[in-house]
Design a protein around this motif. Sequence first.
Motif, PDB file in Angstrom:
ATOM      1  N   GLY A   1     -17.584  -2.184 -16.738  1.00 14.30           N
ATOM      2  CA  GLY A   1     -18.347  -3.101 -15.891  1.00 14.30           C
ATOM      3  C   GLY A   1     -17.574  -3.632 -14.697  1.00 14.30           C
TER       4      GLY A   1
ATOM      5  N   PHE B   1     -10.330  12.992 -26.689  1.00 19.84           N
ATOM      6  CA  PHE B   1     -10.177  12.649 -25.265  1.00 19.84           C
ATOM      7  C   PHE B   1      -9.225  13.624 -24.580  1.00 19.84           C
TER       8      PHE B   1
ATOM      9  N   GLU C   1     -24.399   5.013 -24.633  1.00 20.44           N
ATOM     10  CA  GLU C   1     -22.942   5.108 -24.710  1.00 20.44           C
ATOM     11  C   GLU C   1     -22.348   3.715 -24.805  1.00 20.44           C
TER      12      GLU C   1
ATOM     13  N   LEU D   1     -18.655   9.345 -27.503  1.00 17.83           N
ATOM     14  CA  LEU D   1     -19.224   8.065 -27.047  1.00 17.83           C
ATOM     15  C   LEU D   1     -20.544   7.690 -27.707  1.00 17.83           C
TER      16      LEU D   1
ATOM     17  N   LYS E   1     -16.153   0.472 -11.360  1.00 19.33           N
ATOM     18  CA  LYS E   1     -15.538   1.780 -11.070  1.00 19.33           C
ATOM     19  C   LYS E   1     -16.552   2.800 -10.555  1.00 19.33           C
ATOM     20  N   SER E   2     -17.627   2.979 -11.319  1.00 19.57           N
ATOM     21  CA  SER E   2     -18.583   4.034 -10.962  1.00 19.57           C
ATOM     22  C   SER E   2     -19.242   3.741  -9.621  1.00 19.57           C
TER      23      SER E   2
ATOM     24  N   TYR F   1      -7.069   2.435 -24.087  1.00 14.93           N
ATOM     25  CA  TYR F   1      -8.023   2.337 -25.204  1.00 14.93           C
ATOM     26  C   TYR F   1      -7.490   2.971 -26.483  1.00 14.93           C
ATOM     27  N   GLN F   2      -6.709   4.038 -26.390  1.00 14.75           N
ATOM     28  CA  GLN F   2      -6.117   4.593 -27.597  1.00 14.75           C
ATOM     29  C   GLN F   2      -4.683   4.077 -27.770  1.00 14.75           C
TER      30      GLN F   2
ATOM     31  N   ARG G   1     -26.601  -2.629 -18.142  1.00 17.01           N
ATOM     32  CA  ARG G   1     -27.022  -1.230 -18.057  1.00 17.01           C
ATOM     33  C   ARG G   1     -27.605  -0.800 -19.397  1.00 17.01           C
TER      34      ARG G   1
ATOM     35  N   ARG H   1     -17.741  14.459 -24.585  1.00 14.93           N
ATOM     36  CA  ARG H   1     -18.128  13.082 -24.238  1.00 14.93           C
ATOM     37  C   ARG H   1     -19.232  12.563 -25.170  1.00 14.93           C
TER      38      ARG H   1
ATOM     39  N   ASP I   1     -13.517   9.123 -12.116  1.00 12.99           N
ATOM     40  CA  ASP I   1     -13.881   7.836 -12.735  1.00 12.99           C
ATOM     41  C   ASP I   1     -13.225   7.817 -14.124  1.00 12.99           C
ATOM     42  N   ARG I   2     -12.068   7.189 -14.220  1.00 15.91           N
ATOM     43  CA  ARG I   2     -11.171   7.146 -15.390  1.00 15.91           C
ATOM     44  C   ARG I   2     -10.383   8.450 -15.527  1.00 15.91           C
ATOM     45  N   PHE I   3      -9.133   8.294 -15.962  1.00 17.86           N
ATOM     46  CA  PHE I   3      -8.280   9.452 -16.301  1.00 17.86           C
ATOM     47  C   PHE I   3      -7.329   8.984 -17.395  1.00 17.86           C
TER      48      PHE I   3
ATOM     49  N   SER J   1      -6.824   5.448 -19.021  1.00 20.24           N
ATOM     50  CA  SER J   1      -7.789   4.940 -20.009  1.00 20.24           C
ATOM     51  C   SER J   1      -7.334   5.274 -21.429  1.00 20.24           C
ATOM     52  N   SER J   2      -6.732   6.443 -21.622  1.00 18.72           N
ATOM     53  CA  SER J   2      -6.187   6.758 -22.959  1.00 18.72           C
ATOM     54  C   SER J   2      -5.002   5.850 -23.265  1.00 18.72           C
TER      55      SER J   2
ATOM     56  N   GLU K   1     -17.893  -1.097 -25.383  1.00 19.75           N
ATOM     57  CA  GLU K   1     -18.552  -2.293 -24.870  1.00 19.75           C
ATOM     58  C   GLU K   1     -18.922  -3.211 -26.034  1.00 19.75           C
TER      59      GLU K   1
HETATM   60  P1  TYD Z   1     -17.127   5.047 -19.005  1.00 21.65           P
HETATM   61  O1  TYD Z   1     -18.332   5.902 -19.052  1.00 21.65           O
HETATM   62  O2  TYD Z   1     -16.270   5.086 -17.795  1.00 21.65           O
HETATM   63  O3  TYD Z   1     -17.562   3.562 -19.329  1.00 21.65           O
HETATM   64  P2  TYD Z   1     -17.808   2.377 -18.343  1.00 21.65           P
HETATM   65  O4  TYD Z   1     -18.654   2.873 -17.203  1.00 21.65           O
HETATM   66  O5  TYD Z   1     -18.508   1.413 -19.210  1.00 21.65           O
HETATM   67  O6  TYD Z   1     -16.474   1.895 -17.873  1.00 21.65           O
HETATM   68  O7  TYD Z   1     -16.140   5.372 -20.212  1.00 21.65           O
HETATM   69  C1  TYD Z   1     -16.619   5.423 -21.484  1.00 21.65           C
HETATM   70  C2  TYD Z   1     -15.691   4.798 -22.480  1.00 21.65           C
HETATM   71  O8  TYD Z   1     -14.652   5.726 -22.850  1.00 21.65           O
HETATM   72  C3  TYD Z   1     -15.004   3.536 -22.039  1.00 21.65           C
HETATM   73  O9  TYD Z   1     -15.333   2.504 -22.957  1.00 21.65           O
HETATM   74  C4  TYD Z   1     -13.529   3.848 -22.137  1.00 21.65           C
HETATM   75  C5  TYD Z   1     -13.467   5.027 -23.058  1.00 21.65           C
HETATM   76  N1  TYD Z   1     -12.325   5.944 -22.832  1.00 21.65           N
HETATM   77  C6  TYD Z   1     -11.278   5.975 -23.756  1.00 21.65           C
HETATM   78  O10 TYD Z   1     -11.293   5.252 -24.745  1.00 21.65           O
HETATM   79  N2  TYD Z   1     -10.233   6.833 -23.566  1.00 21.65           N
HETATM   80  C7  TYD Z   1     -10.187   7.676 -22.504  1.00 21.65           C
HETATM   81  O11 TYD Z   1      -9.209   8.445 -22.347  1.00 21.65           O
HETATM   82  C8  TYD Z   1     -11.270   7.634 -21.548  1.00 21.65           C
HETATM   83  C9  TYD Z   1     -11.252   8.539 -20.351  1.00 21.65           C
HETATM   84  C10 TYD Z   1     -12.319   6.747 -21.746  1.00 21.65           C
END
Ligand code: TYD
Length: 218
Positions: free
Chosen positions: A20, A77, A158, A61, A23-24, A111-112, A154, A57, A102-104, A107-108, A162
């Motif tokens: 949120g 991932f 997925e 998700l 980014k997108s 989130y991981q 939104r 994906r 949009d994320r690379f 994010s790992s 969130e």
């Molecule tokens: P995304 O669609 O970008 O969600 P948002 O638009 O809500 O930011 O990403 C989906 C989810 O995937 C987001 O919660 C983060 C997660 N994610 C990981 O946990 N590890 C990863 O390597 C990536 C790329 C995303």
Amino acid sequence: MSVDHPPYSGLFLSFEGIDGSGKSTQARLLQDALADAGHDVILTREPGGSEGAEEIRALVLQGDPDRWSAETELLLFNAARRDHVERTILPALKNGKIVICDRFADSSRMYQGQRAGLRDKVDLLHREMIGMEPDMTLLIDMDPAAGLARAKGRAGVEERFEDFGVSLQEHMRDGFLDLAKEYPERITVVNGARSIDVVQAEILALVSTALLDKKHDG
Ligand code: TYD
Ligand code: ADP
């Protein structure tokens, strides 16, 4: 082994930040602005961005958030990222395109790595199987409660992270800001709590400078 790539002529940009943060929205606006300025640009996303990675994906998700352990999720991932890099990102960069992702891998790392305490494994897998970073990462920073309210606005299926609420988002925000200190050359923090237009203008200025630098570097 990590993806083998000689120097490329394109520019690899990524957007990172909590759910949120915008980014997108910003990635799309940047793509439009760069295309209008005559650049050859593609917009892609993670997880996803290639046929196989989009299938992964959906696996990762959608459905029950407890479906996968953190370790399995990390592998999924990475599998998605490897396919995305091989089939979409590197071919475009070799053709001189600007790639906006949009994320690379950050994010790992968050989130991981940060969330699940797997940072060592994230780094190990990244080094062995991916081995490349964006030229520039735009980290959109904002208050987690506001980000979550935006993300919840939104509709969709997925819901992966969130659903974990504001405390996870706060943890991720702090982690992203630490990551910006870990990679000061690559990651630029952008204040996302402003209007879409103001954020967009700042990002376009940053990217224009990066494009000029790239040109001068050869
Ligand atoms: P995304 O669609 O970008 O969600 P948002 O638009 O809500 O930011 O990403 C989906 C989810 O995937 C987001 O919660 C983060 C997660 N994610 C990981 O946990 N590890 C990863 O390597 C990536 C790329 C995303
Ligand atoms: P992300 O990709 O980071 O999850 P989005 O770009 O999908 O975020 O934005 C989430 C929601 O917030 C969307 O409805 C979007 O229109 C809105 N939004 C994005 N940026 C801003 C902003 N600067 N101010 C207000 N609303 C915004």
